[in-house]
Design a protein around this motif. Sequence first.
Motif, mmCIF file in Angstrom:
data_model
loop_
_atom_site.group_PDB
_atom_site.id
_atom_site.type_symbol
_atom_site.label_atom_id
_atom_site.label_comp_id
_atom_site.label_asym_id
_atom_site.label_seq_id
_atom_site.Cartn_x
_atom_site.Cartn_y
_atom_site.Cartn_z
ATOM 1 N N ASN A 1 -20.621 -7.537 33.542
ATOM 2 C CA ASN A 1 -21.596 -7.444 32.438
ATOM 3 C C ASN A 1 -21.073 -6.645 31.246
ATOM 4 O OD1 ASN A 1 -23.913 -8.893 33.556
ATOM 5 N ND2 ASN A 1 -24.018 -7.213 35.033
ATOM 6 N N VAL A 2 -19.824 -6.868 30.896
ATOM 7 C CA VAL A 2 -19.230 -6.200 29.738
ATOM 8 C C VAL A 2 -19.919 -6.681 28.462
ATOM 9 C CG1 VAL A 2 -17.131 -6.011 28.349
ATOM 10 C CG2 VAL A 2 -16.997 -5.849 30.838
ATOM 11 N N GLU A 3 -20.195 -5.739 27.556
ATOM 12 C CA GLU A 3 -20.765 -6.069 26.254
ATOM 13 C C GLU A 3 -19.913 -5.419 25.173
ATOM 14 O OE1 GLU A 3 -24.862 -5.061 26.026
ATOM 15 O OE2 GLU A 3 -25.454 -6.434 27.643
ATOM 16 N N LEU A 4 -19.334 -6.241 24.311
ATOM 17 C CA LEU A 4 -18.448 -5.727 23.271
ATOM 18 C C LEU A 4 -18.292 -6.771 22.172
ATOM 19 C CD1 LEU A 4 -16.480 -3.509 22.262
ATOM 20 C CD2 LEU A 4 -14.682 -4.685 23.573
ATOM 21 N N GLY A 5 -18.876 -6.523 21.027
ATOM 22 C CA GLY A 5 -18.724 -7.412 19.887
ATOM 23 C C GLY A 5 -19.002 -8.872 20.215
ATOM 24 N N ASN A 6 -18.154 -9.745 19.699
ATOM 25 C CA ASN A 6 -18.308 -11.175 19.929
ATOM 26 C C ASN A 6 -17.949 -11.581 21.352
ATOM 27 O OD1 ASN A 6 -19.128 -12.118 17.260
ATOM 28 N ND2 ASN A 6 -17.098 -11.462 16.608
ATOM 29 N N ILE A 7 -17.292 -10.668 22.077
ATOM 30 C CA ILE A 7 -16.964 -10.947 23.479
ATOM 31 C C ILE A 7 -18.246 -11.134 24.288
ATOM 32 C CG2 ILE A 7 -15.870 -10.014 25.559
ATOM 33 C CD1 ILE A 7 -13.934 -8.511 23.739
ATOM 34 N N THR A 8 -19.295 -10.441 23.914
ATOM 35 C CA THR A 8 -20.567 -10.524 24.634
ATOM 36 C C THR A 8 -21.080 -11.962 24.669
ATOM 37 O OG1 THR A 8 -21.129 -8.285 23.909
ATOM 38 C CG2 THR A 8 -22.921 -9.639 24.773
ATOM 39 N N GLY A 9 -21.064 -12.622 23.519
ATOM 40 C CA GLY A 9 -21.536 -14.000 23.443
ATOM 41 C C GLY A 9 -20.666 -14.952 24.226
ATOM 42 N N LEU A 10 -19.358 -14.710 24.208
ATOM 43 C CA LEU A 10 -18.439 -15.561 24.965
ATOM 44 C C LEU A 10 -18.701 -15.429 26.469
ATOM 45 C CD1 LEU A 10 -14.700 -16.149 24.335
ATOM 46 C CD2 LEU A 10 -15.456 -15.546 26.620
ATOM 47 N N LEU A 11 -18.850 -14.184 26.926
ATOM 48 C CA LEU A 11 -19.058 -13.959 28.357
ATOM 49 C C LEU A 11 -20.386 -14.541 28.831
ATOM 50 C CD1 LEU A 11 -17.747 -10.293 28.772
ATOM 51 C CD2 LEU A 11 -16.528 -12.443 29.210
ATOM 52 N N ALA A 12 -21.345 -14.630 27.916
ATOM 53 C CA ALA A 12 -22.642 -15.210 28.281
ATOM 54 C C ALA A 12 -22.489 -16.654 28.735
ATOM 55 C CB ALA A 12 -23.599 -15.122 27.093
ATOM 56 N N LYS A 13 -21.466 -17.331 28.223
ATOM 57 C CA LYS A 13 -21.239 -18.726 28.597
ATOM 58 C C LYS A 13 -20.666 -18.854 30.013
ATOM 59 C CE LYS A 13 -20.600 -20.370 23.855
ATOM 60 N NZ LYS A 13 -21.015 -19.126 23.190
ATOM 61 N N ILE A 14 -20.217 -17.732 30.582
ATOM 62 C CA ILE A 14 -19.701 -17.737 31.954
ATOM 63 C C ILE A 14 -20.810 -17.408 32.956
ATOM 64 C CG2 ILE A 14 -18.021 -16.648 33.518
ATOM 65 C CD1 ILE A 14 -16.228 -16.147 31.135
ATOM 66 N N LYS A 15 -21.879 -16.783 32.473
ATOM 67 C CA LYS A 15 -22.953 -16.349 33.367
ATOM 68 C C LYS A 15 -23.539 -17.477 34.233
ATOM 69 C CE LYS A 15 -22.723 -12.036 32.291
ATOM 70 N NZ LYS A 15 -23.805 -11.268 31.639
ATOM 71 N N PRO A 16 -23.696 -18.702 33.708
ATOM 72 C CA PRO A 16 -24.204 -19.781 34.574
ATOM 73 C C PRO A 16 -23.312 -20.041 35.789
ATOM 74 C CG PRO A 16 -24.405 -20.416 32.285
ATOM 75 C CD PRO A 16 -23.592 -19.152 32.304
ATOM 76 N N ALA A 17 -22.003 -19.811 35.638
ATOM 77 C CA ALA A 17 -21.086 -19.988 36.764
ATOM 78 C C ALA A 17 -21.335 -18.926 37.826
ATOM 79 C CB ALA A 17 -19.636 -19.927 36.280
ATOM 80 N N ILE A 18 -21.703 -17.731 37.381
ATOM 81 C CA ILE A 18 -22.041 -16.661 38.327
ATOM 82 C C ILE A 18 -23.299 -17.037 39.101
ATOM 83 C CG2 ILE A 18 -22.725 -14.238 38.532
ATOM 84 C CD1 ILE A 18 -21.012 -13.652 36.059
ATOM 85 N N ALA A 19 -24.264 -17.614 38.385
ATOM 86 C CA ALA A 19 -25.508 -18.032 39.041
ATOM 87 C C ALA A 19 -25.241 -19.118 40.081
ATOM 88 C CB ALA A 19 -26.500 -18.532 37.991
ATOM 89 N N ARG A 20 -24.230 -19.946 39.838
ATOM 90 C CA ARG A 20 -23.909 -21.033 40.769
ATOM 91 C C ARG A 20 -23.321 -20.514 42.079
ATOM 92 N NH1 ARG A 20 -21.768 -26.283 37.486
ATOM 93 N NH2 ARG A 20 -21.077 -26.851 39.570
ATOM 94 N N THR A 21 -22.893 -19.264 42.085
ATOM 95 C CA THR A 21 -22.281 -18.698 43.296
ATOM 96 C C THR A 21 -23.230 -17.742 44.010
ATOM 97 O OG1 THR A 21 -21.289 -16.900 41.998
ATOM 98 C CG2 THR A 21 -19.947 -18.872 42.334
ATOM 99 N N GLU A 22 -24.526 -17.903 43.780
ATOM 100 C CA GLU A 22 -25.507 -16.985 44.369
ATOM 101 C C GLU A 22 -25.510 -17.030 45.900
ATOM 102 O OE1 GLU A 22 -29.308 -18.025 42.926
ATOM 103 O OE2 GLU A 22 -29.327 -20.050 43.789
ATOM 104 N N ASN A 23 -25.039 -18.128 46.479
ATOM 105 C CA ASN A 23 -25.016 -18.230 47.941
ATOM 106 C C ASN A 23 -23.722 -17.692 48.552
ATOM 107 O OD1 ASN A 23 -27.571 -19.456 48.084
ATOM 108 N ND2 ASN A 23 -26.696 -21.472 47.674
ATOM 109 N N PHE A 24 -22.877 -17.096 47.711
ATOM 110 C CA PHE A 24 -21.630 -16.518 48.220
ATOM 111 C C PHE A 24 -21.948 -15.435 49.250
ATOM 112 C CE2 PHE A 24 -18.326 -13.273 48.135
ATOM 113 C CZ PHE A 24 -17.173 -14.028 48.308
ATOM 114 N N GLN A 25 -21.238 -15.507 50.381
ATOM 115 C CA GLN A 25 -21.442 -14.529 51.448
ATOM 116 C C GLN A 25 -20.425 -13.401 51.306
ATOM 117 O OE1 GLN A 25 -24.040 -14.813 53.704
ATOM 118 N NE2 GLN A 25 -24.593 -16.543 52.373
#
Length: 252
Positions: free
Chosen positions: A167-191
Amino acid sequence: MKKAMYNLGILLSVLAVLSSCNDPKKNHEKEGDSITINKNEIIDESFLTEKLQSKLTPDTVYSILQQRNKEYVEDNLTIRNTSERIRKASLGQFPGAVVLSCLDSRVPVEDVFHSGIGDMFVARVAGNISNEDILGSLEYACKVSGAKVVMVLGHEHCGAIKSAVDNVELGNITGLLAKIKPAIARTENFQGDKSSKNPAYLEAVTKSNVLQTIDNIRKNSAILRKMEEKKEIKIVGGEYHMETGKVEFLTQ
């Protein structure tokens, strides 16, 4: 059967044209303290022409990418006659594929696929995410310039993936990383431990992010989606393993 043999024939002929490096370790001749490189090891005559590109199918190009990465993993050198290829490229470009790669400096895309100038388009952005500009670039590569394969290439030890998990937040990097968040949600069943300290979890998110980008390409680019439906192109994914150089090709 005839179609299969035809495609195999094209693949073999294209590999012969595209791969001018057979086995540099066997063909080098030592002269004192210097090494003479045989001409057939240099990628110079393998420039893709419009005629050759038109004969390629998406499946053939995909097979070529797999074979080329195998050559790279086996430590065949990628030796380029850059000046000659620059002169040829000035007349036009007809790459076989476009690779959407991460920004990471440790992923030398042309080398990973044992290619030279004019063989492929390469789009780079941290986290190999898609946005309007990236989609426009991919559309140009395929619809305008005739590329047959779109490959989304993620990689191990990706800083963008780690930063998104943290959850890094830094300048325009914040918006870029937000586009990766859906991939994190897709791994919610990771054990297991779902933190950046767990390499297995980061790799799971990396693969998920590649697949998420592919989904976004299909969803947000009507041009590429329709081309894929007509089997004019193939949209695929892969993960580059830094320890070995091998690309793990992902199916979806």
